[in-house]
Scaffold this motif. Structure first.
Motif, short mmCIF file in Angstrom:
data_model
loop_
_atom_site.label_atom_id
_atom_site.label_comp_id
_atom_site.label_asym_id
_atom_site.label_seq_id
_atom_site.Cartn_x
_atom_site.Cartn_y
_atom_site.Cartn_z
N LEU A 21 0.83 -1.20 0.00
CA LEU A 21 0.00 0.00 0.00
C LEU A 21 0.87 1.26 0.00
O LEU A 21 0.61 2.20 -0.76
N VAL A 22 1.92 1.29 0.81
CA VAL A 22 2.82 2.45 0.87
C VAL A 22 3.53 2.64 -0.47
O VAL A 22 3.64 3.76 -0.98
N ARG A 23 4.00 1.56 -1.07
CA ARG A 23 4.67 1.64 -2.37
C ARG A 23 3.70 2.13 -3.45
O ARG A 23 4.08 2.93 -4.31
N SER A 24 2.47 1.67 -3.40
CA SER A 24 1.47 2.10 -4.38
C SER A 24 1.18 3.60 -4.25
O SER A 24 1.12 4.32 -5.24
N VAL A 25 1.01 4.06 -3.02
CA VAL A 25 0.75 5.48 -2.78
C VAL A 25 1.95 6.31 -3.23
O VAL A 25 1.80 7.36 -3.86
N LEU A 26 3.15 5.85 -2.94
CA LEU A 26 4.36 6.55 -3.35
C LEU A 26 4.47 6.61 -4.87
O LEU A 26 4.78 7.67 -5.44
N ALA A 27 4.19 5.51 -5.55
CA ALA A 27 4.25 5.48 -7.01
C ALA A 27 3.21 6.43 -7.62
O ALA A 27 3.52 7.17 -8.56
N ILE A 28 2.00 6.42 -7.09
CA ILE A 28 0.95 7.32 -7.59
C ILE A 28 1.34 8.77 -7.36
O ILE A 28 1.14 9.63 -8.23
N THR A 29 1.94 9.07 -6.22
CA THR A 29 2.37 10.44 -5.91
C THR A 29 3.46 10.89 -6.87
O THR A 29 3.43 12.02 -7.38
N ILE A 30 4.42 10.03 -7.15
CA ILE A 30 5.51 10.38 -8.08
C ILE A 30 4.97 10.60 -9.49
O ILE A 30 5.30 11.60 -10.14
N VAL A 31 4.12 9.71 -9.97
CA VAL A 31 3.54 9.85 -11.31
C VAL A 31 2.69 11.12 -11.39
O VAL A 31 2.75 11.87 -12.36
N SER A 32 1.92 11.39 -10.35
CA SER A 32 1.10 12.61 -10.32
C SER A 32 1.98 13.86 -10.33
O SER A 32 1.67 14.84 -11.02
N GLY A 33 3.06 13.84 -9.58
CA GLY A 33 3.98 14.98 -9.54
C GLY A 33 4.63 15.23 -10.89
O GLY A 33 4.74 16.38 -11.34
N ILE A 34 5.06 14.18 -11.56
CA ILE A 34 5.67 14.32 -12.88
C ILE A 34 4.65 14.85 -13.89
O ILE A 34 4.95 15.75 -14.68
N THR A 35 3.44 14.32 -13.84
CA THR A 35 2.38 14.79 -14.74
C THR A 35 2.07 16.26 -14.49
O THR A 35 1.95 17.04 -15.44
N PHE A 36 1.97 16.66 -13.24
CA PHE A 36 1.71 18.05 -12.90
C PHE A 36 2.84 18.95 -13.40
O PHE A 36 2.60 20.02 -13.97
N TYR A 37 4.08 18.53 -13.23
CA TYR A 37 5.24 19.29 -13.70
C TYR A 37 5.18 19.50 -15.22
O TYR A 37 5.40 20.60 -15.71
N ILE A 38 4.87 18.44 -15.95
CA ILE A 38 4.80 18.53 -17.41
C ILE A 38 3.67 19.47 -17.83
O ILE A 38 3.85 20.32 -18.70
N LEU A 39 2.51 19.34 -17.20
CA LEU A 39 1.38 20.20 -17.55
C LEU A 39 1.67 21.67 -17.27
O LEU A 39 1.33 22.54 -18.06
N VAL A 40 2.31 21.96 -16.16
CA VAL A 40 2.56 23.35 -15.79
C VAL A 40 3.71 23.95 -16.59
O VAL A 40 3.62 25.09 -17.05
N ASN A 41 4.78 23.21 -16.79
CA ASN A 41 5.99 23.78 -17.39
C ASN A 41 6.17 23.51 -18.88
O ASN A 41 7.03 24.14 -19.51
N HIS A 42 5.42 22.61 -19.45
CA HIS A 42 5.62 22.26 -20.86
C HIS A 42 4.30 22.21 -21.62
O HIS A 42 4.15 21.41 -22.54
N SER A 43 3.36 23.07 -21.29
CA SER A 43 2.05 23.05 -21.92
C SER A 43 1.93 24.03 -23.08
O SER A 43 0.93 24.05 -23.77
N THR A 44 2.94 24.85 -23.28
CA THR A 44 2.89 25.82 -24.38
C THR A 44 4.20 25.83 -25.14
O THR A 44 5.24 25.40 -24.64
N ASP A 45 4.12 26.34 -26.34
CA ASP A 45 5.28 26.57 -27.18
C ASP A 45 5.21 28.03 -27.62
O ASP A 45 4.12 28.56 -27.82
#
Length: 137
Positions: free
Chosen positions: A8-32
Motif C-alpha cells: 500500500l505504501v509503495r502504491s501510494v508513493l508510485a501514484i504520488t511520483i507519477v502525479s507529480g511528474i504529470t503536474f510538472y509537465i502540464l505546468v511547465n511544458h504546456s505551451t510553445d
C-alpha cells in the motif's frame, strides 16, 4: 499484514511520483512560443512602425483550450499593447497560417503567414498594421 502495508505504501508513493511528474509537465511544458519582430506600417497613414508579437501555442494535451493559442503584441512608435485570446492554426509547416481572433470581438482581427512571414492586425477601426517579420524580439 506487514506485507500488505508495504504494498500500500509503495502504491501510494508510485501514484504520488507519477502525479507529480504529470503536474510538472502540464505546468511547465504546456505551451510553445514564437516571438517575432515585424517592420511595417500603419495602413491608413503609411507611417513606419515596428511591432513585436509573442505567440503562445498550446500543446495537444491541453484539451480544455478552445483555440490553438494566443498572442500579445506591442508597437514602438504608436504606444499600443494588445492581447488577443484566440489564435487558430490552419495547415502545417511550411505553409502554416495563423488566424487571430478574440472572444470579445466578432470576426477575424488579423493573421500571420509563416512562409512569407507577413502579418496584418486590425487593432480597431482605422488602425491596421501590416508588415514583414523576422524571428526573435
Amino acid at each position: 499484514m506487514l506485507q500488505l502495508v508495504k504494498i500500500l505504501v509503495r502504491s501510494v508513493l508510485a501514484i504520488t511520483i507519477v502525479s507529480g511528474i504529470t503536474f510538472y509537465i502540464l505546468v511547465n511544458h504546456s505551451t510553445d512560443a514564437m516571438n517575432l519582430t515585424c517592420k511595417g506600417k500603419w495602413l491608413q497613414s503609411g507611417k513606419g512602425e515596428t511591432l513585436f508579437a509573442a505567440f503562445e501555442f498550446y500543446r495537444p494535451w491541453i484539451l480544455w483550450a478552445e483555440a490553438d493559442g494566443n498572442v500579445r503584441v506591442e508597437t514602438t512608435q504608436f504606444p499600443l499593447s494588445s492581447y488577443f485570446s484566440e489564435v487558430k492554426t490552419i495547415g502545417r509547416e511550411p505553409l502554416r497560417l495563423f488566424e487571430i481572433t478574440d472572444s470579445y470581438r466578432a470576426g477575424m482581427i488579423g493573421g500571420y503567414r509563416e512562409a512569407s512571414k507577413e502579418i496584418a492586425i486590425n487593432f480597431s477601426k482605422g488602425l491596421t498594421f501590416t508588415g514583414n517579420c523576422r524571428d526573435g524580439i
